[in-house]
Design an enzyme around this catalytic site. Structure first.
Site, short mmCIF file in Angstrom:
data_model
loop_
_atom_site.label_atom_id
_atom_site.label_comp_id
_atom_site.label_asym_id
_atom_site.label_seq_id
_atom_site.Cartn_x
_atom_site.Cartn_y
_atom_site.Cartn_z
N CYS A 164 2.28 -3.07 -1.64
CA CYS A 164 3.09 -2.10 -0.88
C CYS A 164 3.54 -0.97 -1.82
O CYS A 164 2.71 -0.37 -2.50
CB CYS A 164 4.26 -2.84 -0.23
SG CYS A 164 5.24 -1.85 0.91
N ILE A 165 4.83 -0.69 -1.90
CA ILE A 165 5.30 0.40 -2.77
C ILE A 165 5.07 0.03 -4.23
O ILE A 165 4.99 0.91 -5.10
CB ILE A 165 6.80 0.71 -2.50
CG1 ILE A 165 7.22 2.05 -3.13
CG2 ILE A 165 7.68 -0.41 -2.98
CD1 ILE A 165 6.56 3.26 -2.52
#
Length: 588
Positions: free
Chosen positions: A323-324
């Site tokens: 994800c991030i």
């Protein structure tokens, strides 16, 4: 007399509960919230734009209204008129996966069947009207559709005792005890809520980290002000020469990849013969308000790479970013290339990672100047973006399954939520520092600067994603509503890396945490068209079973060499304390 006394006692208790609830709500939700004000103003402006557009096309609106009334009449006939077949088919049926109307009375009782179909048709027709209104900006349509869906789902007949047959039956059978139990649960949730009602999804005392979850044995071998580095004890006599460093998202806690033994990606990677190291981010408080995205890159990922080399003696490292965390890892790789410093990354595996933020999915409803400005005000006032507020907001992206479902279960049925490891992790929230969140909102989501050559600077050094040239395994998931796979596909093309793009079944979490032993979700790979996501999928091969096995083969091809297993703890490198460490235990 006894019955009269019971009624009086019940009414008195009900009154007292209501007074306490109103007092809690007034105390916890009265704080001025610039975000809510901005959303209200934006929604009002969007509504006025929509109504203005409808007024310019009265014939279209009249046509849609006629269709609405005709279908309503057909629904009435369908629900109340005698049917000639044993199996009555509804005119309007719930979408696949909608579990709000599973009680038999929604189908068998004419009144509740009519209520269900009429409600569903109202929601569908409202969305159709928005979609078919000419002259509206696409972004405006997205916001209207999103908030219309939120409003319609909030007033579902399944959310109220008087219009839900299952709740009515339960209330009558228990003499209303379910409602008293529900009020007690609501009171507890209100006491721990700020800005928004935080509905409990699971028992927050059900699990202990290090005993029930996040219990793969390891050692914290390094700690700074941003993260702890865990090195896990090997489970094979020989290990791959190249170690594996995992960069989890700092918006969640790392143990989503180490929940239980049977679904732990960490444990599985150890069994494949890898030396596994995991970053565990500190849960920030307001004193860390000025910690920026740059700091997470340099003092976070870059530092973890250096420490991995120090621990293992290897100069080349396989990396995983989720994800991030994947965005952070890729940014770090571009930063290393721009600085022309030692490049320790041998390969990068990017899981549901956004690099091109032009397709933000349902988060797009919040990506506009007024809302971003309000979020920045909130962050600057508080020093952090509250993890609880962030978590509730993400739950509202799947409001029926992740919000209203628990609202009904907890407060109207009066039941305790189930003990589920995934929901426990989901509720174990983390804050975001003001400076970092502001950068993500404005520079990444609103302005989409990361894909622009040298438009993002990390500690004064301008970066360029096209300078990333290491082999990349890029996993997206078909049903991801946070990182749309079509958007991540476009972002992957910004790299100059040899690219293996894989599309998993299911969504942002279940599509990633998909152990081979479960034999649950498959994946697509080896698509021929690298420019168009739809064409890529049409030409891709589908394989049943987990993508983990495919990924392991990919890693092995890059470097198959093996060495004796490395100890996570020794006299020369004793480490600090046992996994899961202290940072992961910090709660808010």
């Amino acid at each position: 007399m006894g019955t009269q006394e019971n009624i009086e006692q019940g009414l008195t208790a009900w009154w007292q509960y209501n007074q306490e609830l109103w007092q809690l709500a007034a105390t916890n939700f009265s704080k001025e919230n610039p975000l809510q004000n901005a959303l209200n103003e934006q929604n009002q402006a969007d509504l006025q734009s929509w109504l203005s557009a409808l007024n310019q096309q009265p014939e279209t609106f009249i046509k849609q209204q006629n269709a609405w009334w005709q279908t309503q009449f057909a629904i009435f006939q369908n629900s109340f008129m005698p049917q000639t077949t044993d199996e009555k088919e509804d005119i309007i049926s719930p979408e696949r996966g909608d579990k709000r109307f599973v009680d038999p009375d929604w189908q068998e009782n004419p009144w509740f069947n009519y209520l269900k179909q009429s409600y569903l048709w109202f929601g569908q027709s409202l969305q159709n009207t928005i979609e078919n209104t000419p002259g509206l900006d696409p972004k405006l349509k997205e916001r209207l559709a999103f908030f219309a869906r939120q409003s319609v789902n909030s007033v579902s007949p399944s959310n109220f005792v008087s219009t839900n047959p299952e709740l009515l039956k339960l209330t009558l059978e228990s003499n209303g005890q379910n409602l008293f139990d529900g009020l007690a649960r609501l009171k507890k949730d209100l006491a721990k809520s700020t800005e928004m009602l935080r509905v409990s999804m699971t028992n927050e005392n059900a699990y202990t980290l290090g005993e029930d979850l996040a219990c793969t044995p390891g050692r914290v071998v390094f700690q700074n002000h941003l993260f702890e580095l865990i090195q896990y004890h090997p489970t094979t006599e020989q290990v791959h020469k190249t170690p594996l460093l995992i960069v989890p998202p700092f918006v969640n806690k790392y143990y989503i990849l180490d929940l239980r033994a049977d679904n732990s990606m960490v444990k599985w990677a150890l069994e494949q013969g890898y030396t596994v190291l995991m970053m565990s981010w500190k849960n920030p408080d307001p004193s860390m308000a000025n910690i920026a995205f740059d700091d997470y890159v340099v003092d976070g990922v870059l530092c973890a790479l250096e420490q991995t080399e120090k621990q293992t003696g290897e100069t080349q490292i396989h990396t995983v970013g989720y994800c991030i965390g994947g965005t952070l890892l890729t940014t770090c790789m571009a930063y290393i290339a721009a600085k022309r410093i030692k490049q320790r990354v041998k390969s990068a595996t990017l899981l549901t990672t956004i690099l091109d933020f032009s397709q933000p999915g349902e988060l797009g409803a919040f990506i506009n100047e007024p809302t971003i400005n309000a979020l920045e005000q909130y962050n600057n006032q508080n020093g952090v973006m509250s993890g609880h507020l962030l978590g509730t907001s993400f739950s509202m992206l799947r409001e029926n399954s992740l919000y209203w479902n628990y609202f009904v279960n907890n407060y109207l049925k009066g039941k305790a939520p189930a003990d589920l490891d995934l929901l426990y992790w989901n509720s174990d929230s983390t804050n975001l520092t003001a400076a970092c969140h502001n950068f993500i909102l404005r520079d990444l989501y609103l302005n989409n600067l990361l894909i622009e050559d040298k438009s993002v600077s990390i500690r004064g050094t301008k970066i360029d994603l096209s300078k990333v040239k290491q082999p990349v395994y890029f996993l997206s998931t078909r049903d991801d509503h946070i990182a749309l796979w079509q958007g991540t596909f476009e972002g992957a093309k910004r790299l100059s890396s040899p690219l293996t793009f894989v599309l998993g079944e299911s969504g942002h979490i279940a599509g990633v945490v998909n152990p081979p032993s479960a034999n649950k979700y498959g994946y697509w790979f080896d698509g021929q068209d690298q420019d168009n996501p739809a064409e890529w999928l049409a030409s891709a091969k589908h394989e049943s079973g987990s993508w983990w096995s495919h990924w392991a083969q990919w890693l092995h091809q890059i470097n198959p060499d093996q060495v004796p297993a490395r100890a996570a703890q020794s006299d020369e490198q004793p480490g600090i304390y046992d996994a899961p460490g202290e940072y992961v235990k910090q709660s808010i």
